[in-house]
Write a protein that holds these residues in place. Sequence first.
Motif, PDB file in Angstrom:
ATOM      1  N   ALA A 174       0.833  -1.205   0.000  1.00 21.38           N
ATOM      2  CA  ALA A 174       0.000   0.000   0.000  1.00 21.38           C
ATOM      3  C   ALA A 174       0.870   1.258   0.000  1.00 21.38           C
ATOM      4  CB  ALA A 174      -0.934   0.000   1.207  1.00 21.38           C
ATOM      5  N   GLU A 175       1.925   1.260   0.800  1.00 19.64           N
ATOM      6  CA  GLU A 175       2.789   2.438   0.847  1.00 19.64           C
ATOM      7  C   GLU A 175       3.552   2.622  -0.452  1.00 19.64           C
ATOM      8  OE1 GLU A 175       5.060   3.503   4.153  1.00 19.64           O
ATOM      9  OE2 GLU A 175       3.489   3.038   5.589  1.00 19.64           O
ATOM     10  N   LEU A 176       3.978   1.531  -1.087  1.00 20.74           N
ATOM     11  CA  LEU A 176       4.654   1.656  -2.373  1.00 20.74           C
ATOM     12  C   LEU A 176       3.700   2.181  -3.438  1.00 20.74           C
ATOM     13  CD1 LEU A 176       6.875  -1.551  -2.421  1.00 20.74           C
ATOM     14  CD2 LEU A 176       7.622   0.817  -2.205  1.00 20.74           C
ATOM     15  N   ASP A 187       4.225   5.561  -5.553  1.00 16.51           N
ATOM     16  CA  ASP A 187       4.200   5.563  -7.013  1.00 16.51           C
ATOM     17  C   ASP A 187       3.201   6.589  -7.536  1.00 16.51           C
ATOM     18  OD1 ASP A 187       6.123   3.608  -7.070  1.00 16.51           O
ATOM     19  OD2 ASP A 187       4.720   1.955  -7.456  1.00 16.51           O
ATOM     20  N   ALA A 188       2.026   6.673  -6.906  1.00 21.70           N
ATOM     21  CA  ALA A 188       1.023   7.649  -7.326  1.00 21.70           C
ATOM     22  C   ALA A 188       1.536   9.072  -7.103  1.00 21.70           C
ATOM     23  CB  ALA A 188      -0.286   7.426  -6.569  1.00 21.70           C
ATOM     24  N   SER A 198       3.971  14.626 -13.527  1.00 20.62           N
ATOM     25  CA  SER A 198       3.045  15.299 -14.440  1.00 20.62           C
ATOM     26  C   SER A 198       2.997  16.806 -14.145  1.00 20.62           C
ATOM     27  CB  SER A 198       1.646  14.692 -14.358  1.00 20.62           C
ATOM     28  OG  SER A 198       1.055  14.957 -13.103  1.00 20.62           O
ATOM     29  N   ALA A 199       3.076  17.185 -12.879  1.00 21.41           N
ATOM     30  CA  ALA A 199       3.114  18.606 -12.533  1.00 21.41           C
ATOM     31  C   ALA A 199       4.394  19.250 -13.057  1.00 21.41           C
ATOM     32  CB  ALA A 199       3.008  18.791 -11.025  1.00 21.41           C
ATOM     33  N   LEU A 200       5.512  18.542 -12.968  1.00 20.71           N
ATOM     34  CA  LEU A 200       6.776  19.061 -13.481  1.00 20.71           C
ATOM     35  C   LEU A 200       6.722  19.201 -14.994  1.00 20.71           C
ATOM     36  CD1 LEU A 200       9.724  19.878 -13.016  1.00 20.71           C
ATOM     37  CD2 LEU A 200      10.321  17.461 -13.240  1.00 20.71           C
ATOM     38  N   ALA A 201       6.151  18.218 -15.680  1.00 22.16           N
ATOM     39  CA  ALA A 201       6.033  18.304 -17.140  1.00 22.16           C
ATOM     40  C   ALA A 201       5.149  19.484 -17.529  1.00 22.16           C
ATOM     41  CB  ALA A 201       5.469  17.002 -17.694  1.00 22.16           C
TER      42      ALA A 201
END
Length: 127
Positions: free
Chosen positions: A80-82, A86-87, A94-97
Amino acid sequence: MRVFWFLLLTMVVVVAAVTLAVVGGGGSPVLQDVPPERLVDPLPATRPVGRADVEALRLPMAARGYRMVDVDEALDRLGAELAERDARIAELESALAGAQATAVNGPDLFKRPDQEPGPYPGEEDQR
């Protein structure tokens, strides 16, 4: 005939010893009941799991290996933490792009508003 009496006497002694052991020893158990081993160092519930937490994790042993419940809980928590990480990584990428696309196509921040946009360096003026 002596062998017969010897075997009969030996059999009576053995039966008497077993009977006394079962009847006489029933009051106090020889071995104490031990509670089942439990997970001593659980994963922290108040913060994300780190590498040191995973390295320090010791799962209790059972009769045929590890206790399946403890292993399943630890693996579910780590999975769950991984997935959350990942999310979050995908969201940040996506924010950086998007920010990079805005910076490349956005207005020139070094020109004053009263100036006309000119050619970019390396481009010729095609008027």
